[in-house]
Structure formats: structure tokens, C-alpha cells
Design a protein around this motif. Structure first.
Motif, PDB file in Angstrom:
ATOM      1  N   UNK A  97      25.261  36.130  -5.775  1.00  0.00           N
ATOM      2  CA  UNK A  97      24.641  35.189  -4.852  1.00  0.00           C
ATOM      3  C   UNK A  97      24.611  33.773  -5.423  1.00  0.00           C
ATOM      4  N   UNK A  98      24.533  33.645  -6.746  1.00  0.00           N
ATOM      5  CA  UNK A  98      24.400  32.327  -7.369  1.00  0.00           C
ATOM      6  C   UNK A  98      25.712  31.843  -7.993  1.00  0.00           C
ATOM      7  N   UNK A  99      26.834  32.405  -7.565  1.00  0.00           N
ATOM      8  CA  UNK A  99      28.139  31.998  -8.083  1.00  0.00           C
ATOM      9  C   UNK A  99      28.830  31.046  -7.104  1.00  0.00           C
ATOM     10  N   UNK A 152      26.265  22.121  -6.000  1.00  0.00           N
ATOM     11  CA  UNK A 152      27.501  22.486  -5.317  1.00  0.00           C
ATOM     12  C   UNK A 152      27.227  23.512  -4.224  1.00  0.00           C
ATOM     13  N   UNK A 153      27.678  23.260  -2.980  1.00  0.00           N
ATOM     14  CA  UNK A 153      27.537  24.280  -1.931  1.00  0.00           C
ATOM     15  C   UNK A 153      28.410  25.499  -2.214  1.00  0.00           C
ATOM     16  N   UNK A 154      28.151  26.544  -1.449  1.00  0.00           N
ATOM     17  CA  UNK A 154      28.861  27.813  -1.629  1.00  0.00           C
ATOM     18  C   UNK A 154      29.510  28.230  -0.321  1.00  0.00           C
ATOM     19  N   UNK A 155      30.815  28.517  -0.348  1.00  0.00           N
ATOM     20  CA  UNK A 155      31.491  29.084   0.828  1.00  0.00           C
ATOM     21  C   UNK A 155      30.990  30.517   1.011  1.00  0.00           C
ATOM     22  N   UNK A 192      36.988  33.754  -0.180  1.00  0.00           N
ATOM     23  CA  UNK A 192      35.946  34.776  -0.157  1.00  0.00           C
ATOM     24  C   UNK A 192      36.456  36.098  -0.723  1.00  0.00           C
ATOM     25  N   UNK A 193      37.678  36.454  -0.380  1.00  0.00           N
ATOM     26  CA  UNK A 193      38.252  37.697  -0.921  1.00  0.00           C
ATOM     27  C   UNK A 193      38.412  37.597  -2.440  1.00  0.00           C
ATOM     28  N   UNK A 194      38.824  36.419  -2.912  1.00  0.00           N
ATOM     29  CA  UNK A 194      38.977  36.220  -4.349  1.00  0.00           C
ATOM     30  C   UNK A 194      37.628  36.350  -5.056  1.00  0.00           C
ATOM     31  N   UNK A 195      36.593  35.790  -4.455  1.00  0.00           N
ATOM     32  CA  UNK A 195      35.258  35.876  -5.038  1.00  0.00           C
ATOM     33  C   UNK A 195      34.749  37.312  -5.044  1.00  0.00           C
ATOM     34  N   UNK A 196      35.008  38.036  -3.948  1.00  0.00           N
ATOM     35  CA  UNK A 196      34.558  39.430  -3.888  1.00  0.00           C
ATOM     36  C   UNK A 196      35.274  40.287  -4.921  1.00  0.00           C
ATOM     37  N   UNK A 256      29.423  28.371 -12.190  1.00  0.00           N
ATOM     38  CA  UNK A 256      30.761  27.959 -11.786  1.00  0.00           C
ATOM     39  C   UNK A 256      31.777  28.994 -12.274  1.00  0.00           C
ATOM     40  N   UNK A 257      32.494  29.621 -11.340  1.00  0.00           N
ATOM     41  CA  UNK A 257      33.435  30.685 -11.706  1.00  0.00           C
ATOM     42  C   UNK A 257      34.888  30.232 -11.688  1.00  0.00           C
TER      43      UNK A 257
END
Length: 822
Positions: A307-309, A270-273, A297-301, A224-225
Motif C-alpha cells: 500500500x505504501x509503495x 509522490x502520488x500512487x497509480x 499496475x501489473x508490474x507492481x503486483x 520508492x520501488x
């Protein structure tokens, strides 16, 4: 609860009082044995409610004994789908709540199971919460089992609930007349810890008990990030308890009692976008969430997520499922040719679920200083009860006998399942709530935002009578015929309310969910919103089977069977025209052969080809809403599908110590027709879009599934112990999780609903009786090659993004078992 126990005891006593000792009862056969020394199979199964050699049963069956389950590190029932051709599992809501699919027969959200799960001959207890739960087997069950049997194709005559896909049987070990048991500990990565203990005690010559416990805890592999809530998801945390007693009341009368208790308490899965349509010019109006999803998605990148975040915004997520069950089986051998068995059970299941449903964490900037986080949907237990709370009572009376060349069995089945409390769930839609119960919420999208309460009760009643017989026309040729008549009924009561936020001041406005004109002063006034729906069905199912045994080691069979699954009720759509769907049926045609061979390379080879004509299929669809109405999922009777394929199993031993096992399934599915419901005059929806494509394959139906297992046992002396090395490779070809994203493939360049093929490799080293001592040591690793794969995708591109459920990374560990007794 006291009345429940009294009723069980009285029921068992009533059967006992009607019986009398006549002839000595032979000891029960072992229900699963390993391959014999010459490599031929003598595995005993109960696929036809009788103990028979696997190679003599005209059914496509995959069997795992406890040793094989341990070697493959199968902890959750859904793990079985990794190794079994034709078996898949839908893990959209996590492993604790997964459902099985066999030969493409899928359990959709809200339907009854297409694959029935049985423990000790009793069907799994029902639960009908807003998300699937119940109807399966919880973690904490996969220990001290005699075997697991996976029966493929409809089992519509002998088993309690009618299903179209098949059945999965979990068979626990019965108490024995020896003092024996074991204590086992497991450690592994992700801080995995597992403890098991089993003890068998013959308290008297005619009375034995067996006690067992299984406890496991493991950190989650999804990180979980967001900084909100737990550090991980997809964790494991369960207890499983089992107690059984076997009483030989007389030489011909036996009573077998099992009590189980299971509890699983995790953060959930928890699913992942993972995808959004980037080009605003190609988006459609319903994809209004695309800008928020792309920003996530941009924030995550930018953060460097892997892959597991995942991202979570629910402070205290949980999935807590608790179940207990009592099963009592009384067997009376009335004569050499007649056995009477009574099986009675009672179970309760409760689920509490608090989660961000789709793993989305959108940010809405209201000003430079104020950013509102929100998501499509979050759920939590409702105000007056858990998400699901249900009891299930079953009673089955069996008669089995043999007269010369005729083997027969007949009986009756009765099941009722009612709520112990109302199934209630609070849903938050496009909103951020510090306290949803007190409506301390900030609407993110104005009047679109809402807080809803689902207040529902489901009542089931199932009654059936059946008979089946096999007649040996000659020593080589036999015919089997069976019929079952089932009457099913579901009654659902709903009191669903919704609070919307209207006007410039976003004032809360509470009304009945399906009729906004009924304004409520309080959510506690839900009785004014009450709706009741009833779905009834009654159908015969049957079986005709021809067997030919040219030798004792060859079986050829041809079978025709009718399968049936009861209708269902879906309380979510606004339109009452979409609240029920009728039963579905399947006609199955199967040809098969089973061969056991000895000689220089002993082994077995089994093959089956099948064709299914599937009509009135219960299929999920998405509504096309009229202005001012939001889309939702519905269940409709789709029309007609075709399912055909081939299954093959091979087990050989080329030389002493080396064994190869292979399983392969080819599956060809096609939706042939889809009859759209007439919604031309419906005030809420103008139509529906099926999640399957006309002319396309069905969900969770990979065309190819191959498993290869090799085991080599080193030639060591008995004083050293038995040391074996094994590996299992599983290939699963690409398959659709759903077809809802088909219209939007051009926007993202691929179909998120199509799960890519996977290649999984597991290895194990097992040292039994280490140094001649009563210790067993095992080392195992799953997904050795670190394959990254998805288990499910959400089909949400119509709203502007999609999510996926991530499969397990590499897991490894070691087990040490101490055995005592015989």
C-alpha cells in the motif's frame, strides 16, 4: 532588502512619533488558557480582533493550545484537519503545500484561498506558482504557540483578506517578564528526530525578547520501488526560527516585533497509480494511457508492492520552500476609551519543485532492446527562476474604543504582493529527458510529446476599509453590525513557450504555447509570447449579529453575514475566454448557542446551525478539446451551491481527573446549478466538464465528522508529578476529492474520486514534572490501528488511469522536555 528593513522601521517610528503617553497600559491577557479547576471554560480568543472569553464570542470556533497540539503530534498545519470538525485540507501536492477547506469551501488549483491563514494577526504571504504554494503556514511554525484558533464561516468584516470559508489564526507566545524556556527532543519511528528550544529573556524592565528554534527530520513512509531517485517520499525535513521582542516604550505605548524564518526541503509527496480501465472495449479515445497504466499496475503486483509503495522516474525530486517574515505591531492606549494599533509586515517566499507530477512510470518498448520510460507530466524549476518567488507587504491601522454601552472598531487595510523573480517552471509531457534544458529528450509519443516553459508573474493589490460595533441594548441583549469594503486587483503576465517534436525525425519545434503559429528561434525569445490579463473586483461585505445572554453562562446568537472571495487568473488554457474567473460570494445564516455549566459535572456545550447560499462559485473544470488540442484544467464561476450543516462541541469533567471532549460536524452540500461558458465559436475547446456533479455534493465535504478525546489524570502526589493518559478517536465519513471520474465508474466498478470513510485513533501518555523535577516526558502514537487511507485522488480516469495521495501510517515516538525558569 535593506530598503525593506528601513521602510519597516520608518513605518513603526512614524506611528510611535504620532503617539504620546497618557495612561498605563494593562498587561496583555493570556491568549489561551486551559479549562479552570471547576471545568468551566475561560479560554481567551481573538476571533473578533479583541481578547474575549471563548464562550462570549458569537462565532463557531475550535481552539487548540500548545499542549493539545503536542499531545496529538500535530507537526504540519494540515494535521489540524484530522481533529477539527468542518475543517479539511487538500494535500494533493504534499503537506508543505496543503490548503484548508472549512464547511465545504475549497481552494481549487489557481484560486485565492477560501480560508485565510494568519500568524500574529498577519495574513500568510502569497505565492502564485503553477502548483499551490504560499497562502498558508509552513512546517516549523507549530511550536511555542499560545493557541491555534479555527474560525468557521466568512470573516468578512474584521480580517484583512476576504474569504468565504473562514480563517485559521496561529497566535505565538509573546515575550514575558520572566527568565524561562525549555529544551525538547523527540525520537520516533521512520528515524524521526525533532529538536526544539525556546528562551525568554527580560533584558530590562520594559524590554523582553523571546527566541525559539524548531528542527525536525523524518524519513518518508512512501517507499520508492523504481530504483531511480531517493528511497522514500513524504519525508519531513525543516527548520523553523522565531525571534520576538516586546518593548514598552512608555506606560501606554508598546511595540511588538516578530521575525520568522522557515525552510522545508524534502523529496515531496509522490502520488500512487492505483486503478486503470482493463477492458479495451469500453475505453474511449482519450484513455490512450490505459495500456501503459495497466502495465505499471501489473508490474507492481508482480513485484509484490504494498500500500505504501510508489514508483518514481525523476532522478533528483525535491520540494524546497523558504520563507521569511517580519511583523511589527505598535499599540497605543490613547485613553480609557481609545486604543490605536498599527500592524505592518513584509514577507518573502520562494519555492523550487522538481517532481513526477502523478507518480506514473510508463514503459514504451520501441524494440526488444530499447524501452523508453515516460510519464504524463514532470515539472522542475524553469531557466530563469524558481517555480514561485513572491513578496507580500501588508499595512493595517486599527482603532478600537468603547463609549458607555458601545464597543467599536474601525480601520484600513492595504496589501501588495509582487514577484521577486519570474515564476518559471519547465514541464515535460509524454517524454523522457536526460537534460530538458538542452532538449536532450526522447519523445515517447511522437508529436504529442513536448517540453514547455511557464514564465509568469502575478501582481496583487488589495485595499479595504472596515468598521464594526456592538451595542448593549440591555445587560442581556446586544446587537453587532459590521461592514467592510474591499477593492482587489490581480495582474498576470505570461510568456509561455512549448517545444514540440515533429516529423519522422522528431525535430524540435518551439513556439508560443497559445499560438503555435509564432515560431521562436529559441526559448529565450519568450517576450514575443507575452500576454497580460487583469482581474478587478470591488465588493462590500457585512455582518449583522443579535446576542442574548439570559445568564452569564449562556449565550444565544443569530447572525447573517456576507462573504466574498476575489476572482482569479488561470494562464494555462489556450482560450482567452477561460483565462479569468470573477469573484464569488456567500450569504451565511447562523444560529448558535454556548453554555457553560458547573455543579457535579462541569463543562461547556456549544452548538451552531448554518445555511450558506453560495453563488458564482469558483470551480475547477476539465476542458473538452477540439481535434489536435489537449485537455487542461480551468476555473469557472460555476453557478450556485447550497451548504448547510451543524457543529457541536462538548467538554465535560465527570469527576476529578477525568475529562471528555467531543466535536461533531454535519455537512450537507449540493451544487444546484452550473452555467457552462459559451465556447461554440472557440477554436480550442468545445466545452467544459465540471469536477462537481450537478445535484451532488462538493469536494472535501464529508457528511459526518466526529472527534472524541478522553484524558485521565492519575491522582498522584505533587512530588511524583502529573501523569495523564489520553486517546483521540476521529471518524470522517466518505467524501469526494473530485467528481471528474464519475463518467467512468462503470469501467472500474467504483468511483476513485470518492475517498472512503476513515477511523483514526491516537493515544498519548504525558508525565509532567517527573518526580517533582523540571522534566516532562511524553509518549505518543498516531493512527494506532494502522488505517490505510487516501488523502486525495487525481481524477485522471478520462486519460486512462487514476492516482491517489496516501495518508500517514502509524507513527509513534517519545518526547523529553527540560524546563527552566518560572
Amino acid at each position: 532588502m535593506a530598503r525593506t528593513f528601513l521602510f519597516l522601521l520608518l513605518g513603526s517610528s512614524a506611528v510611535c512619533s504620532l503617539t504620546a503617553p497618557l495612561l498605563a497600559q494593562p498587561p496583555a491577557a493570556e491568549t489561551a488558557r486551559s479549562a479552570s479547576s471547576d471545568g468551566s471554560s475561560d479560554i481567551i480568543v481573538t476571533a473578533r480582533r479583541l481578547e474575549e472569553r471563548l464562550q462570549d464570542v458569537p462565532i463557531s470556533v475550535t481552539v487548540y493550545n500548545q499542549e493539545q497540539l503536542d499531545q496529538r503530534n500535530i507537526v504540519n498545519p494540515s494535521d489540524l484537519s484530522v481533529y477539527t470538525p468542518s475543517l479539511a485540507s487538500n494535500r494533493q501536492y504534499g503537506t508543505e503545500k496543503s490548503s484548508f477547506s472549512i464547511r465545504g469551501f475549497v481552494q481549487e488549483l489557481g484560486t485565492q484561498p477560501s480560508v485565510a491563514v494568519y500568524f500574529a494577526d498577519v495574513v500568510a504571504p502569497r505565492a502564485q506558482g503553477p502548483t499551490p504554494s504560499g497562502n498558508g503556514t509552513l512546517p516549523g511554525t507549530l511550536f511555542d504557540l499560545q493557541n491555534v484558533q479555527i474560525l468557521k464561516g466568512p470573516q468578512g468584516t474584521l480580517f484583512g483578506r476576504n474569504t468565504t470559508g473562514g480563517a485559521v489564526l496561529f497566535v505565538p507566545r509573546k515575550p514575558t517578564d520572566q527568565v524561562e524556556g525549555y529544551v525538547e527532543g523527540t525520537i520516533g519511528n521512520y528515524a524521526a528526530r525533532r529538536f526544539q528550544a525556546v528562551v525568554n529573556l527580560p533584558l530590562a524592565e520594559t524590554f523582553k525578547i523571546r527566541l525559539g528554534v524548531d528542527r525536525m527530520k523524518r524519513d518518508g513512509y512512501l517507499h520508492n520501488r523504481s530504483g531511480i531517485g531517493p528511497d522514500d517520499f513524504a519525508d519531513v525535513d525543516y527548520w523553523g526560527f522565531r525571534a520576538s521582542a516586546l518593548a514598552e516604550l512608555t506606560p501606554t505605548l508598546e511595540n511588538y516585533l516578530i521575525a520568522t524564518y522557515n525552510i522545508s526541503d524534502t523529496h515531496g509527496h509522490l502520488p500512487q497509480v492505483f486503478v486503470c480501465p482493463r477492458n479495451p472495449a469500453t475505453r474511449i479515445p482519450s484513455q490512450f494511457l490505459a495500456p501503459f497504466a495497466c502495465a505499471q499496475l501489473d508490474r507492481q503486483a508482480a513485484r509484490g508492492d504494498g500500500f505504501y509503495d510508489v514508483e518514481n522516474d525523476v532522478p533528483d525530486p525535491m520540494v524546497r520552500i523558504e520563507q521569511w517574515q517580519i511583523i511589527n505591531t505598535t499599540t497605543w492606549q490613547a485613553s480609557d476609551s481609545l486604543t490605536i494599533k498599527n500592524i505592518i509586515s513584509y514577507a518573502q517566499i520562494t519555492e523550487k519543485n522538481r517532481t513526477n507530477f502523478f507518480g506514473d512510470r510508463f514503459l514504451l518498448p520501441l524494440s526488444p532492446q530499447l524501452v523508453i520510460p515516460f510519464r504524463l507530466s514532470a515539472v522542475e524549476p524553469g531557466p530563469i527562476g524558481p517555480n514561485a518567488a513572491q513578496y507580500t507587504f501588508t499595512e493595517e491601522l486599527q482603532f478600537q474604543g468603547q463609549i458607555d454601552r458601545l464597543k467599536w472598531q474601525a480601520g484600513g487595510y492595504f496589501e501588495i504582493s509582487n514577484p521577486t523573480r519570474a515564476n518559471t517552471q519547465r514541464n515535460q509531457l509524454f517524454i523522457n529527458c536526460a537534460n530538458a534544458a538542452a532538449l536532450q529528450c526522447i519523445p515517447a509519443l511522437g508529436a504529442t510529446s513536448s517540453v514547455g516553459i511557464l514564465d509568469q508573474k502575478f501582481r496583487f493589490r488589495n485595499i479595504a476599509a472596515y468598521a464594526q460595533a456592538t451595542y448593549d441594548i440591555t445587560d442581556q441583549f446586544s446587537v453587532t453590525g459590521g461592514i467592510r469594503y474591499t477593492s482587489d486587483r490581480i495582474r498576470a503576465r505570461a510568456r509561455n513557450v512549448t517545444t514540440r517534436f515533429l516529423g519522422a525525425a522528431l525535430t524540435p519545434f518551439t513556439s508560443c504555447s497559445k499560438n503555435p503559429l509564432i515560431v521562436l528561434p529559441s526559448i529565450n525569445d519568450r517576450a514575443r509570447c507575452e500576454e497580460v490579463f487583469v482581474e478587478k473586483s470591488a465588493r462590500p461585505t457585512w455582518l449583522i449579529d443579535l446576542d442574548y445572554k439570559p445568564t452569564d453562562e449562556i449565550l444565544l446568537y443569530a447572525k447573517y453575514a456576507r462573504g466574498y472571495r476575489q476572482g482569479t487568473i488561470n494562464l494555462l488554457p489556450l482560450s482567452t475566454a477561460l483565462n479569468t474567473s470573477g469573484p464569488e460570494k456567500v450569504d451565511t445564516y447562523e444560529l448558535g448557542g454556548k453554555v457553560s455549566f458547573a455543579g457535579a459535572v462541569p463543562g461547556i456545550f456549544n452548538v451552531a446551525v448554518f445555511y450558506n447560499d453560495f453563488t458564482d462559485q469558483q470551480l475547477q473544470a476539465n476542458t473538452i478539446p477540439r481535434p489536435g488540442v489537449f485537455p487542461t484544467n480551468v476555473l469557472v464561476n460555476a453557478g450556485k451551491s447550497r451548504i448547510s450543516g451543524l457543529e457541536a462541541d462538548l467538554s465535560v469533567r465527570p469527576f476529578e481527573g477525568l475529562r471528555f471532549d467531543a466535536g461533531y460536524a454535519y455537512l450537507d452540500t449540493k451544487l444546484q446549478s452550473f452555467v457552462l461558458p459559451d465556447l461554440s465559436n472557440d477554436p480550442f475547446y468545445s466545452g467544459v466538464i465540471p469536477t462537481a456533479t450537478l445535484g451532488g455534493s462538493l469536494a472535501f465535504s464529508p457528511k459526518h465528522r466526529l472527534t472524541l478525546t478522553g484524558t485521565y489524570t492519575l491522582p498522584l502526589s505533587q512530588s511524583v508529578g502529573r501523569l495523564s493518559v489520553g486517546a483521540t478517536y476521529t471518524h470522517t465519513s466518505k467524501q469526494y476529492a473530485n467528481r471528474a471520474d464519475d463518467p467512468f465508474v462503470f469501467q472500474v466498478g467504483f468511483n476513485p474520486g470518492l475517498l472512503p470513510s476513515t477511523n483514526l485513533l491516537n493515544v498519548n501518555v504525558d508525565w509532567t514534572n517527573v518526580g517533582g523535577l523540571p522534566f516532562d516526558l511524553s509518549v505518543f502514537a498516531t493512527n494506532v490501528t494502522k488505517e490505510k487511507y487516501a488523502l486525495y485522488s487525481g481524477g485522471l480516469l478520462g486519460l486512462g488511469y487514476d492516482v491517489r495521495v496516501i495518508g500517514e501510517p502509524r507513527m509513534y515516538g517519545a518526547r523529553l522536555r527540560y524546563k527552566f525558569g518560572s
